[in-house]
Scaffold this motif. Structure first.
Motif, PDB file in Angstrom:
ATOM      1  N   VAL A  58       0.862  -1.180   0.000  1.00  0.00           N
ATOM      2  CA  VAL A  58       0.000   0.000   0.000  1.00  0.00           C
ATOM      3  C   VAL A  58       0.898   1.230   0.000  1.00  0.00           C
ATOM      4  N   GLU A  59       0.676   2.117  -0.927  1.00  0.00           N
ATOM      5  CA  GLU A  59       1.463   3.347  -0.980  1.00  0.00           C
ATOM      6  C   GLU A  59       0.789   4.417  -0.116  1.00  0.00           C
ATOM      7  N   ASP A  60       1.463   4.789   0.965  1.00  0.00           N
ATOM      8  CA  ASP A  60       0.938   5.788   1.887  1.00  0.00           C
ATOM      9  C   ASP A  60       2.095   6.697   2.287  1.00  0.00           C
ATOM     10  N   PRO A  61       2.100   7.938   1.833  1.00  0.00           N
ATOM     11  CA  PRO A  61       3.217   8.854   2.120  1.00  0.00           C
ATOM     12  C   PRO A  61       3.511   9.000   3.611  1.00  0.00           C
ATOM     13  N   SER A  62       2.493   8.864   4.442  1.00  0.00           N
ATOM     14  CA  SER A  62       2.689   9.037   5.882  1.00  0.00           C
ATOM     15  C   SER A  62       3.180   7.772   6.561  1.00  0.00           C
ATOM     16  N   LYS A  63       3.033   6.615   5.885  1.00  0.00           N
ATOM     17  CA  LYS A  63       3.461   5.331   6.443  1.00  0.00           C
ATOM     18  C   LYS A  63       4.204   4.536   5.372  1.00  0.00           C
ATOM     19  N   PRO A  64       5.515   4.628   5.317  1.00  0.00           N
ATOM     20  CA  PRO A  64       6.267   3.892   4.295  1.00  0.00           C
ATOM     21  C   PRO A  64       6.121   2.383   4.473  1.00  0.00           C
ATOM     22  N   TRP A  65       6.093   1.680   3.350  1.00  0.00           N
ATOM     23  CA  TRP A  65       5.939   0.223   3.379  1.00  0.00           C
ATOM     24  C   TRP A  65       7.189  -0.411   4.001  1.00  0.00           C
ATOM     25  N   ASN A  99      -2.158 -18.311   3.802  1.00  0.00           N
ATOM     26  CA  ASN A  99      -3.079 -17.186   4.006  1.00  0.00           C
ATOM     27  C   ASN A  99      -2.558 -16.187   5.020  1.00  0.00           C
ATOM     28  N   SER A 100      -1.754 -16.671   5.967  1.00  0.00           N
ATOM     29  CA  SER A 100      -1.265 -15.809   7.051  1.00  0.00           C
ATOM     30  C   SER A 100       0.145 -15.286   6.794  1.00  0.00           C
ATOM     31  N   THR A 101       0.609 -15.328   5.543  1.00  0.00           N
ATOM     32  CA  THR A 101       1.952 -14.838   5.262  1.00  0.00           C
ATOM     33  C   THR A 101       2.133 -13.399   5.721  1.00  0.00           C
ATOM     34  N   TRP A 102       3.302 -13.099   6.241  1.00  0.00           N
ATOM     35  CA  TRP A 102       3.572 -11.748   6.702  1.00  0.00           C
ATOM     36  C   TRP A 102       3.760 -10.771   5.542  1.00  0.00           C
ATOM     37  N   LEU A 103       3.741 -11.272   4.316  1.00  0.00           N
ATOM     38  CA  LEU A 103       3.753 -10.375   3.165  1.00  0.00           C
ATOM     39  C   LEU A 103       2.509  -9.492   3.131  1.00  0.00           C
ATOM     40  N   ARG A 104       1.490  -9.873   3.854  1.00  0.00           N
ATOM     41  CA  ARG A 104       0.281  -9.046   3.932  1.00  0.00           C
ATOM     42  C   ARG A 104       0.562  -7.722   4.645  1.00  0.00           C
ATOM     43  N   LYS A 105       1.671  -7.671   5.384  1.00  0.00           N
ATOM     44  CA  LYS A 105       2.000  -6.454   6.147  1.00  0.00           C
ATOM     45  C   LYS A 105       3.339  -5.828   5.754  1.00  0.00           C
ATOM     46  N   ALA A 106       4.208  -6.581   5.061  1.00  0.00           N
ATOM     47  CA  ALA A 106       5.558  -6.071   4.795  1.00  0.00           C
ATOM     48  C   ALA A 106       6.229  -6.902   3.709  1.00  0.00           C
ATOM     49  N   GLN A 154      15.937   1.721   0.436  1.00  0.00           N
ATOM     50  CA  GLN A 154      16.215   2.694   1.489  1.00  0.00           C
ATOM     51  C   GLN A 154      14.963   3.434   1.953  1.00  0.00           C
ATOM     52  N   LYS A 155      13.940   3.459   1.119  1.00  0.00           N
ATOM     53  CA  LYS A 155      12.705   4.158   1.477  1.00  0.00           C
ATOM     54  C   LYS A 155      11.866   3.365   2.479  1.00  0.00           C
ATOM     55  N   SER A 156      12.152   2.076   2.619  1.00  0.00           N
ATOM     56  CA  SER A 156      11.383   1.227   3.533  1.00  0.00           C
ATOM     57  C   SER A 156      12.139   1.039   4.841  1.00  0.00           C
ATOM     58  N   PRO A 157      11.508   1.308   5.982  1.00  0.00           N
ATOM     59  CA  PRO A 157      12.167   1.035   7.266  1.00  0.00           C
ATOM     60  C   PRO A 157      12.373  -0.473   7.438  1.00  0.00           C
ATOM     61  N   LEU A 158      13.511  -0.845   8.001  1.00  0.00           N
ATOM     62  CA  LEU A 158      13.840  -2.255   8.208  1.00  0.00           C
ATOM     63  C   LEU A 158      13.553  -2.649   9.651  1.00  0.00           C
ATOM     64  N   ALA A 452       1.257  -4.227  13.672  1.00  0.00           N
ATOM     65  CA  ALA A 452       1.396  -3.163  14.681  1.00  0.00           C
ATOM     66  C   ALA A 452       2.856  -2.773  14.880  1.00  0.00           C
ATOM     67  N   ILE A 453       3.738  -3.781  14.927  1.00  0.00           N
ATOM     68  CA  ILE A 453       5.170  -3.524  15.148  1.00  0.00           C
ATOM     69  C   ILE A 453       5.730  -2.641  14.029  1.00  0.00           C
ATOM     70  N   THR A 454       5.368  -2.965  12.791  1.00  0.00           N
ATOM     71  CA  THR A 454       5.932  -2.255  11.646  1.00  0.00           C
ATOM     72  C   THR A 454       5.132  -1.022  11.257  1.00  0.00           C
ATOM     73  N   GLN A 455       4.002  -0.798  11.927  1.00  0.00           N
ATOM     74  CA  GLN A 455       3.080   0.291  11.572  1.00  0.00           C
ATOM     75  C   GLN A 455       2.746   0.224  10.084  1.00  0.00           C
ATOM     76  N   SER A 456       2.470  -1.003   9.641  1.00  0.00           N
ATOM     77  CA  SER A 456       2.176  -1.238   8.228  1.00  0.00           C
ATOM     78  C   SER A 456       0.934  -0.481   7.784  1.00  0.00           C
ATOM     79  N   PRO A 457       0.956   0.116   6.597  1.00  0.00           N
ATOM     80  CA  PRO A 457      -0.245   0.806   6.086  1.00  0.00           C
ATOM     81  C   PRO A 457      -1.326  -0.154   5.623  1.00  0.00           C
ATOM     82  N   ALA A 458      -0.991  -1.455   5.539  1.00  0.00           N
ATOM     83  CA  ALA A 458      -1.994  -2.441   5.126  1.00  0.00           C
ATOM     84  C   ALA A 458      -2.996  -2.647   6.249  1.00  0.00           C
ATOM     85  N   THR A 459      -4.261  -2.793   5.913  1.00  0.00           N
ATOM     86  CA  THR A 459      -5.286  -2.995   6.923  1.00  0.00           C
ATOM     87  C   THR A 459      -5.417  -4.476   7.254  1.00  0.00           C
TER      88      THR A 459
END
Length: 459
Positions: A58-65, A99-106, A154-158, A452-459
Protein backbone atom coordinates in the motif's frame (compact mmCIF):
# COMPACT_ATOMS: atom_id res chain seq x y z
CA UNK A 1 23.50 -42.20 -9.72
CA UNK A 2 23.59 -38.49 -10.51
CA UNK A 3 27.09 -37.29 -11.24
CA UNK A 4 28.18 -34.50 -8.91
CA UNK A 5 30.07 -31.48 -10.22
CA UNK A 6 33.46 -31.38 -8.46
CA UNK A 7 33.50 -28.78 -5.72
CA UNK A 8 36.44 -26.95 -7.35
CA UNK A 9 34.52 -26.36 -10.56
CA UNK A 10 31.38 -25.49 -8.60
CA UNK A 11 33.30 -22.74 -6.79
CA UNK A 12 34.76 -21.47 -10.07
CA UNK A 13 31.23 -21.17 -11.46
CA UNK A 14 30.17 -19.38 -8.30
CA UNK A 15 33.09 -16.94 -8.39
CA UNK A 16 32.29 -16.13 -12.01
CA UNK A 17 29.05 -14.56 -10.79
CA UNK A 18 30.79 -12.19 -8.39
CA UNK A 19 31.27 -8.51 -8.99
CA UNK A 20 32.39 -5.44 -7.02
CA UNK A 21 32.13 -5.55 -3.24
CA UNK A 22 31.53 -9.29 -3.09
CA UNK A 23 27.84 -9.16 -3.94
CA UNK A 24 26.61 -11.86 -6.27
CA UNK A 25 24.64 -10.76 -9.29
CA UNK A 26 21.14 -11.22 -7.91
CA UNK A 27 18.57 -13.26 -9.76
CA UNK A 28 14.86 -12.56 -9.70
CA UNK A 29 11.49 -13.74 -10.91
CA UNK A 30 10.24 -12.28 -14.19
CA UNK A 31 7.53 -10.31 -12.42
CA UNK A 32 10.07 -8.79 -10.02
CA UNK A 33 8.31 -10.18 -6.94
CA UNK A 34 11.39 -12.03 -5.68
CA UNK A 35 15.14 -11.46 -5.65
CA UNK A 36 17.90 -13.59 -4.22
CA UNK A 37 21.65 -13.93 -4.24
CA UNK A 38 24.86 -14.24 -2.26
CA UNK A 39 27.04 -11.67 -0.56
CA UNK A 40 30.66 -12.55 0.09
CA UNK A 41 30.78 -11.09 3.58
CA UNK A 42 34.44 -12.08 3.99
CA UNK A 43 36.83 -13.77 1.59
CA UNK A 44 35.53 -17.33 1.05
CA UNK A 45 32.51 -16.74 3.34
CA UNK A 46 29.22 -16.49 1.43
CA UNK A 47 25.82 -15.49 2.87
CA UNK A 48 22.57 -16.24 1.03
CA UNK A 49 19.57 -13.88 1.05
CA UNK A 50 16.08 -14.02 -0.44
CA UNK A 51 13.81 -10.97 -0.71
CA UNK A 52 10.05 -11.20 -1.34
CA UNK A 53 8.21 -8.05 -2.44
CA UNK A 54 4.65 -7.91 -1.18
CA UNK A 55 1.72 -8.07 -3.62
CA UNK A 56 -0.32 -6.34 -0.88
CA UNK A 57 1.85 -3.22 -0.85
CA UNK A 58 0.00 0.00 0.00
CA UNK A 59 1.46 3.35 -0.98
CA UNK A 60 0.94 5.79 1.89
CA UNK A 61 3.22 8.85 2.12
CA UNK A 62 2.69 9.04 5.88
CA UNK A 63 3.46 5.33 6.44
CA UNK A 64 6.27 3.89 4.30
CA UNK A 65 5.94 0.22 3.38
CA UNK A 66 8.19 -1.81 5.75
CA UNK A 67 10.67 -4.64 5.25
CA UNK A 68 10.96 -7.45 7.81
CA UNK A 69 14.34 -9.15 8.11
CA UNK A 70 13.66 -12.56 9.64
CA UNK A 71 16.43 -14.21 11.70
CA UNK A 72 16.12 -17.87 12.70
CA UNK A 73 17.54 -19.47 15.84
CA UNK A 74 19.64 -22.52 16.49
CA UNK A 75 22.20 -21.05 16.23
CA UNK A 76 22.54 -22.45 12.74
CA UNK A 77 18.86 -22.87 11.82
CA UNK A 78 17.90 -21.74 8.31
CA UNK A 79 15.56 -18.75 7.99
CA UNK A 80 15.39 -19.28 4.22
CA UNK A 81 13.98 -22.73 4.87
CA UNK A 82 12.26 -22.79 8.26
CA UNK A 83 11.04 -19.23 8.73
CA UNK A 84 10.10 -19.00 5.07
CA UNK A 85 8.33 -22.30 4.35
CA UNK A 86 7.26 -23.25 7.90
CA UNK A 87 6.21 -19.94 9.44
CA UNK A 88 5.71 -16.66 7.57
CA UNK A 89 6.68 -16.90 3.88
CA UNK A 90 4.26 -16.85 0.91
CA UNK A 91 4.23 -20.65 0.47
CA UNK A 92 4.16 -23.58 2.89
CA UNK A 93 6.31 -26.69 2.60
CA UNK A 94 3.78 -28.13 0.10
CA UNK A 95 4.25 -24.98 -2.01
CA UNK A 96 0.66 -23.95 -1.35
CA UNK A 97 -0.19 -20.29 -0.60
CA UNK A 98 -0.09 -19.35 3.08
CA UNK A 99 -3.08 -17.19 4.01
CA UNK A 100 -1.27 -15.81 7.05
CA UNK A 101 1.95 -14.84 5.26
CA UNK A 102 3.57 -11.75 6.70
CA UNK A 103 3.75 -10.37 3.17
CA UNK A 104 0.28 -9.05 3.93
CA UNK A 105 2.00 -6.45 6.15
CA UNK A 106 5.56 -6.07 4.79
CA UNK A 107 8.21 -7.19 2.32
CA UNK A 108 10.19 -10.14 3.68
CA UNK A 109 13.95 -10.61 3.67
CA UNK A 110 15.23 -14.04 4.70
CA UNK A 111 18.92 -14.59 5.38
CA UNK A 112 20.74 -17.81 6.18
CA UNK A 113 22.78 -16.43 9.07
CA UNK A 114 25.53 -17.05 10.23
CA UNK A 115 27.63 -18.31 7.30
CA UNK A 116 27.46 -22.11 7.18
CA UNK A 117 23.70 -22.05 7.81
CA UNK A 118 21.28 -23.35 5.15
CA UNK A 119 22.47 -22.23 1.70
CA UNK A 120 25.17 -19.96 3.18
CA UNK A 121 28.60 -21.55 3.15
CA UNK A 122 32.29 -21.17 3.87
CA UNK A 123 35.14 -22.56 1.81
CA UNK A 124 37.16 -23.20 4.97
CA UNK A 125 35.75 -24.22 8.37
CA UNK A 126 38.10 -21.77 10.04
CA UNK A 127 35.78 -19.06 8.70
CA UNK A 128 32.80 -20.03 10.88
CA UNK A 129 31.91 -17.27 13.35
CA UNK A 130 32.69 -17.90 17.00
CA UNK A 131 30.75 -15.02 18.55
CA UNK A 132 27.43 -13.22 18.09
CA UNK A 133 29.39 -10.02 17.39
CA UNK A 134 31.21 -11.68 14.46
CA UNK A 135 27.87 -12.84 13.09
CA UNK A 136 26.53 -9.28 13.43
CA UNK A 137 29.48 -7.89 11.48
CA UNK A 138 28.82 -10.33 8.62
CA UNK A 139 25.11 -9.53 8.60
CA UNK A 140 25.84 -5.79 8.54
CA UNK A 141 28.14 -6.33 5.57
CA UNK A 142 25.24 -8.01 3.77
CA UNK A 143 22.89 -5.13 4.60
CA UNK A 144 25.42 -2.61 3.31
CA UNK A 145 25.62 -4.47 0.00
CA UNK A 146 21.84 -4.76 -0.37
CA UNK A 147 20.69 -1.35 0.83
CA UNK A 148 23.40 1.21 0.23
CA UNK A 149 23.12 1.05 -3.54
CA UNK A 150 19.35 0.70 -3.77
CA UNK A 151 17.30 3.85 -3.20
CA UNK A 152 14.00 1.93 -3.39
CA UNK A 153 15.00 -0.31 -0.49
CA UNK A 154 16.22 2.69 1.49
CA UNK A 155 12.71 4.16 1.48
CA UNK A 156 11.38 1.23 3.53
CA UNK A 157 12.17 1.03 7.27
CA UNK A 158 13.84 -2.25 8.21
CA UNK A 159 12.49 -4.27 11.15
CA UNK A 160 14.67 -7.09 12.44
CA UNK A 161 12.34 -9.82 13.68
CA UNK A 162 13.92 -12.84 15.32
CA UNK A 163 13.06 -16.16 16.88
CA UNK A 164 14.90 -18.14 19.56
CA UNK A 165 18.70 -17.72 19.30
CA UNK A 166 17.98 -15.36 16.43
CA UNK A 167 17.08 -12.82 19.12
CA UNK A 168 20.71 -12.68 20.26
CA UNK A 169 21.71 -12.09 16.64
CA UNK A 170 19.01 -9.42 16.36
CA UNK A 171 20.27 -7.26 19.23
CA UNK A 172 23.94 -7.48 18.22
CA UNK A 173 23.05 -6.96 14.54
CA UNK A 174 20.81 -4.03 15.45
CA UNK A 175 23.64 -2.29 17.29
CA UNK A 176 26.11 -3.11 14.52
CA UNK A 177 23.73 -1.72 11.88
CA UNK A 178 23.20 1.47 13.92
CA UNK A 179 26.95 2.05 14.09
CA UNK A 180 27.28 1.50 10.33
CA UNK A 181 24.44 3.98 9.77
CA UNK A 182 26.12 6.55 12.05
CA UNK A 183 29.44 6.03 10.20
CA UNK A 184 27.72 6.59 6.84
CA UNK A 185 28.48 3.07 5.63
CA UNK A 186 24.88 1.81 5.68
CA UNK A 187 21.98 3.70 4.19
CA UNK A 188 18.74 2.53 5.78
CA UNK A 189 16.34 3.41 8.57
CA UNK A 190 16.16 0.87 11.36
CA UNK A 191 12.49 0.72 12.29
CA UNK A 192 12.87 -1.61 15.26
CA UNK A 193 13.89 -4.98 16.65
CA UNK A 194 11.43 -7.72 17.67
CA UNK A 195 12.53 -10.60 19.91
CA UNK A 196 10.28 -13.64 19.63
CA UNK A 197 10.82 -16.36 22.28
CA UNK A 198 14.45 -15.26 22.25
CA UNK A 199 17.44 -16.74 24.10
CA UNK A 200 18.49 -13.38 25.59
CA UNK A 201 19.35 -14.57 29.12
CA UNK A 202 20.11 -18.32 29.35
CA UNK A 203 20.45 -18.11 33.15
CA UNK A 204 16.89 -16.86 33.58
CA UNK A 205 15.52 -19.53 31.28
CA UNK A 206 17.23 -22.51 32.93
CA UNK A 207 16.00 -21.32 36.34
CA UNK A 208 12.43 -21.16 35.00
CA UNK A 209 12.26 -24.74 33.72
CA UNK A 210 12.03 -26.63 37.01
CA UNK A 211 9.39 -24.47 38.75
CA UNK A 212 7.24 -24.27 35.60
CA UNK A 213 7.21 -28.04 35.11
CA UNK A 214 6.69 -28.69 38.82
CA UNK A 215 3.58 -26.46 38.82
CA UNK A 216 2.24 -28.41 35.83
CA UNK A 217 2.91 -31.80 37.49
CA UNK A 218 5.51 -32.65 34.86
CA UNK A 219 8.27 -32.75 37.51
CA UNK A 220 8.08 -33.96 41.10
CA UNK A 221 10.13 -32.63 44.02
CA UNK A 222 13.09 -34.84 43.10
CA UNK A 223 13.11 -33.59 39.52
CA UNK A 224 12.80 -30.00 40.70
CA UNK A 225 15.73 -30.39 43.09
CA UNK A 226 17.96 -31.88 40.38
CA UNK A 227 16.95 -29.17 37.92
CA UNK A 228 17.58 -26.29 40.32
CA UNK A 229 20.94 -27.75 41.37
CA UNK A 230 22.25 -27.75 37.79
CA UNK A 231 20.76 -24.30 37.17
CA UNK A 232 22.75 -22.98 40.15
CA UNK A 233 25.90 -24.47 38.67
CA UNK A 234 25.13 -22.82 35.30
CA UNK A 235 24.65 -19.47 37.02
CA UNK A 236 28.07 -19.75 38.66
CA UNK A 237 29.73 -20.82 35.40
CA UNK A 238 28.24 -17.82 33.61
CA UNK A 239 29.39 -15.47 36.38
CA UNK A 240 32.90 -16.97 36.11
CA UNK A 241 32.93 -16.52 32.32
CA UNK A 242 33.10 -20.30 31.77
CA UNK A 243 30.64 -20.25 28.88
CA UNK A 244 31.65 -23.51 27.21
CA UNK A 245 31.28 -25.32 30.53
CA UNK A 246 27.90 -23.62 30.96
CA UNK A 247 26.84 -24.95 27.55
CA UNK A 248 27.86 -28.46 28.67
CA UNK A 249 25.82 -28.06 31.87
CA UNK A 250 22.87 -26.75 29.86
CA UNK A 251 22.94 -30.01 27.89
CA UNK A 252 23.09 -32.00 31.11
CA UNK A 253 20.12 -30.05 32.48
CA UNK A 254 18.05 -30.76 29.39
CA UNK A 255 18.84 -34.45 29.87
CA UNK A 256 17.70 -34.33 33.51
CA UNK A 257 14.51 -32.49 32.54
CA UNK A 258 13.81 -35.03 29.80
CA UNK A 259 14.38 -38.01 32.08
CA UNK A 260 12.41 -36.63 35.02
CA UNK A 261 9.47 -35.46 32.86
CA UNK A 262 9.35 -38.46 30.52
CA UNK A 263 10.50 -36.31 27.57
CA UNK A 264 8.53 -33.11 27.80
CA UNK A 265 8.63 -31.05 24.60
CA UNK A 266 10.93 -28.05 25.17
CA UNK A 267 9.00 -26.14 22.48
CA UNK A 268 5.54 -26.82 23.93
CA UNK A 269 5.47 -27.82 27.58
CA UNK A 270 1.98 -29.32 27.23
CA UNK A 271 3.23 -31.96 24.80
CA UNK A 272 5.71 -34.83 24.66
CA UNK A 273 8.86 -34.35 22.59
CA UNK A 274 8.69 -35.48 18.99
CA UNK A 275 5.38 -33.90 18.07
CA UNK A 276 6.79 -30.73 16.52
CA UNK A 277 8.46 -30.91 13.12
CA UNK A 278 10.06 -27.47 13.35
CA UNK A 279 11.50 -28.19 16.78
CA UNK A 280 13.03 -31.39 15.44
CA UNK A 281 15.18 -29.33 13.08
CA UNK A 282 16.69 -27.29 15.88
CA UNK A 283 17.07 -30.35 18.10
CA UNK A 284 18.97 -31.94 15.24
CA UNK A 285 22.00 -29.82 16.09
CA UNK A 286 22.24 -30.98 19.67
CA UNK A 287 22.87 -34.63 18.81
CA UNK A 288 25.95 -33.52 16.87
CA UNK A 289 27.54 -31.90 19.92
CA UNK A 290 30.30 -33.68 21.78
CA UNK A 291 28.30 -34.02 25.00
CA UNK A 292 27.96 -37.74 25.49
CA UNK A 293 25.94 -37.33 28.69
CA UNK A 294 22.75 -36.66 26.79
CA UNK A 295 23.39 -37.44 23.12
CA UNK A 296 21.48 -40.74 23.36
CA UNK A 297 18.37 -38.93 24.58
CA UNK A 298 18.54 -36.31 21.85
CA UNK A 299 19.12 -38.94 19.18
CA UNK A 300 15.98 -40.73 20.35
CA UNK A 301 14.03 -37.48 20.15
CA UNK A 302 15.28 -36.99 16.60
CA UNK A 303 14.13 -40.47 15.56
CA UNK A 304 10.68 -39.84 17.02
CA UNK A 305 10.36 -36.77 14.83
CA UNK A 306 10.82 -38.54 11.47
CA UNK A 307 7.11 -38.82 10.75
CA UNK A 308 5.52 -37.99 7.35
CA UNK A 309 5.64 -34.26 6.80
CA UNK A 310 8.71 -33.96 9.01
CA UNK A 311 11.97 -32.18 8.39
CA UNK A 312 13.07 -34.77 5.80
CA UNK A 313 10.40 -33.33 3.49
CA UNK A 314 11.80 -29.83 3.91
CA UNK A 315 15.29 -31.17 3.13
CA UNK A 316 13.98 -32.65 -0.10
CA UNK A 317 12.19 -29.43 -1.01
CA UNK A 318 15.17 -27.13 -0.41
CA UNK A 319 17.66 -29.49 -2.06
CA UNK A 320 15.31 -30.25 -4.95
CA UNK A 321 12.74 -27.93 -6.48
CA UNK A 322 13.89 -24.79 -4.65
CA UNK A 323 17.58 -25.32 -5.36
CA UNK A 324 16.80 -25.74 -9.07
CA UNK A 325 14.70 -22.57 -9.04
CA UNK A 326 17.41 -20.49 -7.41
CA UNK A 327 20.09 -21.69 -9.90
CA UNK A 328 23.04 -20.07 -8.12
CA UNK A 329 23.45 -22.53 -5.22
CA UNK A 330 26.81 -24.32 -5.75
CA UNK A 331 26.31 -27.99 -6.56
CA UNK A 332 28.14 -29.21 -3.49
CA UNK A 333 26.26 -26.97 -1.06
CA UNK A 334 23.55 -29.07 0.56
CA UNK A 335 20.80 -27.25 2.45
CA UNK A 336 20.21 -28.36 6.02
CA UNK A 337 17.63 -27.11 8.50
CA UNK A 338 20.22 -26.91 11.27
CA UNK A 339 24.01 -26.72 11.05
CA UNK A 340 25.78 -28.61 13.80
CA UNK A 341 29.05 -26.93 12.84
CA UNK A 342 27.61 -23.45 13.33
CA UNK A 343 26.27 -24.46 16.75
CA UNK A 344 29.57 -26.00 17.82
CA UNK A 345 31.66 -23.01 16.78
CA UNK A 346 29.34 -20.73 18.80
CA UNK A 347 29.44 -22.92 21.92
CA UNK A 348 31.56 -20.31 23.69
CA UNK A 349 28.90 -17.62 23.19
CA UNK A 350 25.77 -19.77 23.47
CA UNK A 351 25.20 -19.12 27.18
CA UNK A 352 26.36 -15.49 27.14
CA UNK A 353 23.50 -13.08 28.05
CA UNK A 354 22.55 -10.10 25.87
CA UNK A 355 20.47 -8.06 28.35
CA UNK A 356 22.92 -5.16 28.25
CA UNK A 357 22.61 -4.97 24.47
CA UNK A 358 18.80 -4.78 24.73
CA UNK A 359 19.30 -1.93 27.21
CA UNK A 360 21.59 -0.19 24.74
CA UNK A 361 19.02 -0.45 21.95
CA UNK A 362 16.33 1.02 24.19
CA UNK A 363 18.60 3.85 25.34
CA UNK A 364 19.39 4.69 21.72
CA UNK A 365 15.65 5.06 21.09
CA UNK A 366 15.20 1.91 18.99
CA UNK A 367 11.75 0.34 19.21
CA UNK A 368 12.15 -3.03 20.94
CA UNK A 369 9.32 -5.56 20.93
CA UNK A 370 9.39 -8.72 23.02
CA UNK A 371 6.86 -11.45 22.28
CA UNK A 372 6.48 -14.88 23.82
CA UNK A 373 4.36 -17.99 23.41
CA UNK A 374 2.49 -19.01 26.55
CA UNK A 375 3.49 -22.72 26.49
CA UNK A 376 7.09 -22.38 25.30
CA UNK A 377 9.54 -23.97 27.73
CA UNK A 378 13.03 -23.45 26.33
CA UNK A 379 12.52 -19.67 26.08
CA UNK A 380 9.68 -19.51 28.57
CA UNK A 381 7.59 -16.44 29.29
CA UNK A 382 8.61 -16.79 32.95
CA UNK A 383 12.28 -16.55 31.96
CA UNK A 384 11.63 -13.69 29.54
CA UNK A 385 9.83 -11.67 32.19
CA UNK A 386 12.76 -12.30 34.55
CA UNK A 387 15.35 -10.79 32.20
CA UNK A 388 13.08 -7.88 31.26
CA UNK A 389 12.94 -7.01 34.98
CA UNK A 390 16.76 -6.78 34.95
CA UNK A 391 16.83 -4.01 32.34
CA UNK A 392 18.40 -0.76 33.49
CA UNK A 393 16.42 1.30 30.95
CA UNK A 394 15.00 4.43 32.57
CA UNK A 395 11.42 3.69 31.49
CA UNK A 396 11.26 0.18 32.98
CA UNK A 397 9.49 1.07 36.24
CA UNK A 398 6.66 2.84 34.44
CA UNK A 399 6.46 0.04 31.85
CA UNK A 400 6.07 -2.62 34.56
CA UNK A 401 3.31 -0.61 36.26
CA UNK A 402 1.23 -0.43 33.08
CA UNK A 403 -1.88 -2.58 32.64
CA UNK A 404 -2.10 -5.02 29.77
CA UNK A 405 -4.52 -4.75 26.85
CA UNK A 406 -6.21 -7.96 25.63
CA UNK A 407 -5.70 -9.11 22.04
CA UNK A 408 -8.29 -10.68 19.74
CA UNK A 409 -8.37 -11.75 16.12
CA UNK A 410 -10.69 -10.16 13.59
CA UNK A 411 -14.22 -9.47 14.73
CA UNK A 412 -14.23 -12.30 17.30
CA UNK A 413 -14.05 -10.64 20.70
CA UNK A 414 -15.15 -13.74 22.60
CA UNK A 415 -11.74 -15.43 22.71
CA UNK A 416 -8.66 -13.80 24.20
CA UNK A 417 -5.62 -14.48 22.02
CA UNK A 418 -3.06 -12.63 24.10
CA UNK A 419 -2.12 -9.41 25.84
CA UNK A 420 0.12 -6.44 25.11
CA UNK A 421 1.58 -3.57 27.10
CA UNK A 422 3.96 -0.80 26.08
CA UNK A 423 5.70 2.33 27.27
CA UNK A 424 7.73 4.59 25.02
CA UNK A 425 9.84 2.26 22.83
CA UNK A 426 9.38 -1.02 24.73
CA UNK A 427 6.53 -3.39 23.80
CA UNK A 428 5.67 -6.82 25.24
CA UNK A 429 3.23 -9.34 23.73
CA UNK A 430 1.96 -12.41 25.60
CA UNK A 431 0.60 -14.85 22.98
CA UNK A 432 -1.78 -17.45 24.42
CA UNK A 433 -1.88 -21.10 23.32
CA UNK A 434 1.39 -20.69 21.42
CA UNK A 435 4.66 -22.49 21.97
CA UNK A 436 8.11 -21.58 20.71
CA UNK A 437 6.93 -20.98 17.14
CA UNK A 438 4.36 -18.23 17.57
CA UNK A 439 3.62 -17.53 13.85
CA UNK A 440 2.83 -21.23 13.33
CA UNK A 441 0.81 -21.75 16.50
CA UNK A 442 -1.16 -18.47 16.38
CA UNK A 443 -0.90 -17.13 12.82
CA UNK A 444 -3.79 -14.65 13.09
CA UNK A 445 -2.60 -12.79 16.18
CA UNK A 446 1.01 -12.97 14.96
CA UNK A 447 0.02 -11.27 11.71
CA UNK A 448 -1.84 -8.54 13.58
CA UNK A 449 1.16 -8.12 15.86
CA UNK A 450 3.69 -7.68 13.04
CA UNK A 451 1.34 -5.16 11.44
CA UNK A 452 1.40 -3.16 14.68
CA UNK A 453 5.17 -3.52 15.15
CA UNK A 454 5.93 -2.26 11.65
CA UNK A 455 3.08 0.29 11.57
CA UNK A 456 2.18 -1.24 8.23
CA UNK A 457 -0.25 0.81 6.09
CA UNK A 458 -1.99 -2.44 5.13
CA UNK A 459 -5.29 -2.99 6.92
Amino acid sequence: MEKKVPFFFSILLFIALLFHGGKVLALNCQDGSEEWGYVQVRPKAHMFWWLYKSPYRVEDPSKPWPIVLWLQGGPGASGVGIGNFEEIGPLDRSLKPRNSTWLRKADLLFVDNPVGTGYSFVEDKKLFVKTDDEAATDLTTLLIELFSGDEKLQKSPLFIVAESYGGKFAVTAGLSALKAIEDGKLKLRLGGVALGDSWISPEDFVFSWGPLLKDLSRLDDNGLQKSNSIAERIKQQIEDGKFVEATDSWGELENVIATSSNNVDFYNLLEDAGGDDIAAMELGSYEKLSMEKYSRYLTSMRSRSSSPGGDDDLDKLLNGVIKKKLKIIPENVTWGGQSGDVFNYLAGDFMRPRINEVDELLTKGVNVTVYNGQVDLICSTKGTEAWVHKLKWEGLKIFLAKDRTPLYCGSDKSTTKGFVKSYKNLYFYWILKAGHFVPTDQPCVALDMVGAITQSPAT
